[in-house]
Design a protein around this motif. Structure first.
Motif, PDB file in Angstrom:
ATOM      1  N   ASN A 672       0.836  -1.194   0.000  1.00  0.00           N
ATOM      2  CA  ASN A 672       0.000   0.000   0.000  1.00  0.00           C
ATOM      3  C   ASN A 672       0.876   1.251   0.000  1.00  0.00           C
ATOM      4  O   ASN A 672       1.850   1.333   0.757  1.00  0.00           O
ATOM      5  CB  ASN A 672      -0.899   0.024   1.247  1.00  0.00           C
ATOM      6  N   PHE A 673       0.519   2.197  -0.837  1.00  0.00           N
ATOM      7  CA  PHE A 673       1.239   3.469  -0.931  1.00  0.00           C
ATOM      8  C   PHE A 673       0.252   4.595  -0.616  1.00  0.00           C
ATOM      9  O   PHE A 673      -0.916   4.548  -1.023  1.00  0.00           O
ATOM     10  CB  PHE A 673       1.807   3.650  -2.334  1.00  0.00           C
ATOM     11  N   GLN A 674       0.726   5.584   0.115  1.00  0.00           N
ATOM     12  CA  GLN A 674      -0.106   6.740   0.446  1.00  0.00           C
ATOM     13  C   GLN A 674       0.699   8.014   0.247  1.00  0.00           C
ATOM     14  O   GLN A 674       1.834   8.122   0.747  1.00  0.00           O
ATOM     15  CB  GLN A 674      -0.597   6.677   1.899  1.00  0.00           C
ATOM     16  N   LEU A 695       5.013   4.088   2.296  1.00  0.00           N
ATOM     17  CA  LEU A 695       4.930   2.801   1.620  1.00  0.00           C
ATOM     18  C   LEU A 695       4.911   1.713   2.686  1.00  0.00           C
ATOM     19  O   LEU A 695       5.810   1.649   3.533  1.00  0.00           O
ATOM     20  CB  LEU A 695       6.123   2.610   0.680  1.00  0.00           C
ATOM     21  N   ASN A 696       3.894   0.840   2.636  1.00  0.00           N
ATOM     22  CA  ASN A 696       3.710  -0.177   3.651  1.00  0.00           C
ATOM     23  C   ASN A 696       3.584  -1.558   2.996  1.00  0.00           C
ATOM     24  O   ASN A 696       3.052  -1.682   1.884  1.00  0.00           O
ATOM     25  CB  ASN A 696       2.450   0.104   4.474  1.00  0.00           C
ATOM     26  N   LEU A 697       4.012  -2.575   3.711  1.00  0.00           N
ATOM     27  CA  LEU A 697       3.969  -3.951   3.210  1.00  0.00           C
ATOM     28  C   LEU A 697       3.488  -4.872   4.309  1.00  0.00           C
ATOM     29  O   LEU A 697       3.871  -4.734   5.480  1.00  0.00           O
ATOM     30  CB  LEU A 697       5.373  -4.394   2.759  1.00  0.00           C
ATOM     31  N   LYS A 698       2.626  -5.838   3.938  1.00  0.00           N
ATOM     32  CA  LYS A 698       2.234  -6.890   4.872  1.00  0.00           C
ATOM     33  C   LYS A 698       2.100  -8.209   4.129  1.00  0.00           C
ATOM     34  O   LYS A 698       1.520  -8.273   3.040  1.00  0.00           O
ATOM     35  CB  LYS A 698       0.916  -6.557   5.575  1.00  0.00           C
ATOM     36  N   LEU A 699       2.668  -9.276   4.724  1.00  0.00           N
ATOM     37  CA  LEU A 699       2.595 -10.627   4.177  1.00  0.00           C
ATOM     38  C   LEU A 699       1.810 -11.515   5.142  1.00  0.00           C
ATOM     39  O   LEU A 699       2.013 -11.445   6.366  1.00  0.00           O
ATOM     40  CB  LEU A 699       4.001 -11.216   3.983  1.00  0.00           C
ATOM     41  N   ASN A 700       0.931 -12.344   4.601  1.00  0.00           N
ATOM     42  CA  ASN A 700       0.177 -13.310   5.393  1.00  0.00           C
ATOM     43  C   ASN A 700       0.348 -14.694   4.782  1.00  0.00           C
ATOM     44  O   ASN A 700       0.256 -14.852   3.553  1.00  0.00           O
ATOM     45  CB  ASN A 700      -1.314 -12.966   5.411  1.00  0.00           C
TER      46      ASN A 700
END
Length: 762
Positions: A672-674, A695-700
């Motif tokens: 996700n970018f804001q 800039l954000n990152l998440k892995l599941n």
């Protein structure tokens, strides 16, 4: 004789193979509304039937048990195993909130799909909530066009919608909020959503702009939270633990038990953090529970309860030099006094949904809220206690008006609030250690406030393509103040009331092409002054304050493309605010409210979501949300200063947020970018924050250990670019005693988080 025996045996076998009829009905999980045109597929025979207008179907079954699949556009597919002893039943489908255009708005007086609603409603799905670290709820709101959350700390968050509420000082106001229909906003208009665990919620609906015709005093809009209602049998226990930078940790346990019309869910969570900044320790315990019971007549009882215990220290805001060179420090006086806020809070609500007939139903809720707060600040210590009780009832009736299919909704909401607030001297400067010390009493006031909203709405399908929506709300707000502190020789006791307010609304939605709607609406909204805003610098009640009002004009387009894979929405709006309530600074961290003019909030919002299956194992989701704001004072003169034409402070001039979600089998990656524009610091526009990008990152990763046991890992990075930015500002900050004004709350630098979750189905 033998041939007759053979014939009898053959006939018996044939009869055993003759299909039996399984009859059932398919209902929407959240509302119990019957669903038409649901595909019901026998997975053994591949036979397909469809539900009728009442949600009913009849399916041939030759052998039990049998697996049956239920599917409908806008809802999650569901597979049910039908046992031999089950000849009929009810099946509940949950909405696929990622399929935006087909989502049914639950919180509107009259439920209807997003695409056909003649207003802008932001939807945050359960999947959206899982894209972030989930330590706190409100951070998810910044992805919704037109919504901005100023984040000073885990407990210092301020929400504004379309710029309304941006100039509030330390809390959210001018926004109504509900959870499962239970009001969360106080009678004076203040709101705190930090207490709710985002992982306990099913979805969030955000109405943007004046919505008083539906919800009463909500000039900025309304936020509606919903917990899951899993009416199909489900029994599970979930435990998880998450850990992040700044020694932030979250422990959670959740129990779900659904059986024979009973829906029970209990959630406990604890969030602790040392905080990025000094004097930023945070500790919150929350217990949430909901119980639903569907009786044999199809009527539904529900109970919601919430308990929160919080102690959160406050680093407060910084001047520009400290913000840029030492952002981890706390404001000197807040650090020396070890300033913090603490409270115990309870919310209890009981609702009953009753169907008189297929076309006539009622929902009635009664609720009780309690909050006991204690907050040492450098300038005084606040001790407050709030109790409120209220009720809301709503009737819905489907009929025909001038030969056009119509639905009428009418009802009322009332709340009685009893608020006691007192202040004491803070003698922290008289002790060597870093702590607050309670001294003599400075004030003691009791305020009883009550309001009543009476509302009505009618939706009429003039043609199969044209929908007309009309609404009206009447509000009456009164309060009385008792001054229990006589030592200062000032008595500010009295009874006060605001002029009654009528708030109309008119909306039109036209399906110009299949799956593509244009809409237009006009609505009125208002917000009454808060307790703090009613007090003058001398501690007297300002009886001249007027209710802040606004008119919202809006046009927009909502449409599906490429066989419903792409949804787009664009709207243009103009809100004219009158009797503008502004916060005038009268001392360090102290302010009073005044009516000081008019403001124009004009803006453009854009929402889009795209979803496709690249292969049977690979799914791609893309979204792009944005808004561009043109907020300025129309006529605004305060203490001889003319701010007319100036930009309204505290709101980024734009937000652009693209994002990607890629799912491959059991692995999901969210990027996700804001991008946020600059914000004016004060009414004079003497300075601005810098624009910034996050800039954000998440892995599941989901690991199914067995049929009943599921394990999940997650890992993420926030602010990957390590951007220095102001996550919040104190508008119109003033420096006292020669000090520089403290405008800035620093945002967190690059930070990491990860966690594990274990789910057991029993």
């Amino acid at each position: 004789m033998t041939k007759y025996i053979y014939f009898f045996l053959a006939l018996t076998c044939v009869n055993g193979l003759v299909a039996q009829e399984f009859e059932g009905s398919v209902l929407e999980s959240g509302t119990g509304v019957p669903l038409q045109n649901v595909s019901v597929r026998n997975l053994q025979s591949d036979e397909v039937v469809f539900t009728d207008s009442g949600g009913n179907f009849s399916l041939s079954v030759s052998e039990y048990p049998v697996d049956v699949e239920f599917s409908l556009l806008g809802y999650l597919n569901s597979t049910m195993k039908i046992e031999s002893n089950l000849k009929q039943g009810e099946i509940y489908l949950q909405q696929d909130v990622d399929q935006l255009s087909e989502v049914i708005i639950r919180s509107s007086n009259i439920s209807q799909a997003v695409r056909k609603t003649p207003s802008s409603v932001g939807i945050i799905s359960e999947n959206d909530l899982n894209r972030t670290d989930n330590f706190i709820l409100v951070q998810n709101f910044n992805y919704v066009p037109g919504v901005f959350v100023s984040q000073g700390a885990l407990n210092t968050n301020k929400i504004n919608i379309r710029g309304i509420g941006a100039r509030a000082q330390y809390s959210t106001n001018r926004i109504k909020a509900y959870i499962n229909g239970i009001p969360l906003t106080t009678a004076e208009g203040e709101l705190t959503l930090d207490d709710f665990d985002p992982e306990y919620l099913d979805r969030i609906e955000i109405f943007k702009g004046p919505v008083s015709s539906v919800f009463g005093a909500g000039l900025g809009g309304a936020i509606n939270l919903f917990t899951s209602q899993n009416r199909n049998d489900q029994k599970s226990v979930v435990t998880d633990f998450n850990y992040g930078s700044f020694n932030t940790r979250k422990t959670r346990a959740n129990l779900n038990f659904v059986n024979d019309g009973l829906d029970l869910s209990i959630n406990y969570n604890n969030v602790q953090s040392d905080g990025y900044r000094r004097n930023g320790d945070y500790d919150r315990n929350s217990l949430l529970g909901s119980v639903g019971l569907m009786n044999k007549s199809g009527n539904y009882w529900s109970l919601f309860l919430s308990y929160t215990k919080l102690k959160a220290f406050i680093p407060s805001s910084l001047n520009e030099d400290d913000f840029r060179n030492d952002p981890e420090k706390a404001a000197f006086t807040w650090n020396q006094s070890a300033g913090y806020e603490s409270y115990d809070k309870n919310i209890i609500g009981i609702s009953y949904d009753h169907r008189f007939t297929e076309n006539f139903k009622n929902q009635t809720s009664i609720f009780y809220n309690f909050r006991d707060g204690y907050e040492p600040r450098p300038f005084n210590i606040l001790d407050e206690n709030r109790n409120s009780i209220g009720a809301r009832t709503k009737f819905n009736y489907k009929t025909s008006v001038f030969n056009s299919p119509s639905e009428i909704s009418f009802g009322a909401e009332t709340m009685f609030e009893f608020y006691e607030t007192g202040t004491f001297e803070n003698l922290y400067e008289e002790v060597e250690e870093r702590r607050s010390v309670q001294g003599d009493r400075l004030s003691l006031n009791e305020q009883n406030r009550n309001y009543i909203n009476v509302f009505a709405q009618m939706n009429t399908e003039i043609t199969s393509k044209l929908l007309v929506e009309m609404g009206l709300n009447f509000n009456s707000t009164t309060y009385d103040l008792k001054d229990r502190f006589i030592e200062d020789g000032i008595d500010q006791s009295g009874d006060y009331s605001f002029d009654p307010i009528f708030s109309p609304r008119l909306g039109l939605s036209y399906e110009a092409f299949e799956g593509k709607n244009f809409y237009a609406s006009a609505s009125h909204g208002f917000s009454t002054p808060t307790v703090a805003e009613t007090l003058t610098p001398e501690g007297q009640i300002n009886t001249d304050l007027k209710t802040e009002t606004g008119l919202n004009y809006e046009v927009g387009f909502k449409g599906n493309w490429f066989n419903n894979k792409l949804y787009t929405e664009v709207n243009l709006y103009s809100i004219q605010i009158r009797n503008l309530l502004v916060a005038r600074r009268v001392g360090p961290d102290q302010f009073v409210g005044v009516n000081a003019g008019k403001a124009d909030h004009n803006g453009i919002e854009f929402t889009s979501a795209y979803r496709t299956n690249l292969t049977s194992d690979l799914q791609l989701k893309l979204f792009l949300n944005s808004n561009f704001n043109f907020f300025e004072f129309d006529k605004f003169v305060d203490l001889g200063e003319n701010y007319s034409g100036k930009t309204i402070p505290g709101v980024p001039e734009y937000m652009i947020s693209p994002g990607t979600e890629i799912s491959f089998k059991d692995l999901t990656a969210n990027i996700n970018f804001q991008a946020f524009g600059e914000m004016a610091l004060d009414d004079a526009n003497s300075g601005y924050t810098d624009a910034y990008e996050l800039l954000n990152l998440k892995l599941n990763y989901n690991w199914k250990l067995s049929r009943r046991l599921n394990f999940q890992f997650n890992f993420g990075i926030n602010n990957i670019l390590d951007e220095d930015y102001a996550a919040s500002i104190v508008t119109n900050a003033v420096g006292f005693g020669g000090s520089a004004p403290r405008y800035y709350y620093p945002g967190n630098p690059r930070n990491y988080f990860g966690g594990v979750r274990l789910k057991f189905d029993f």
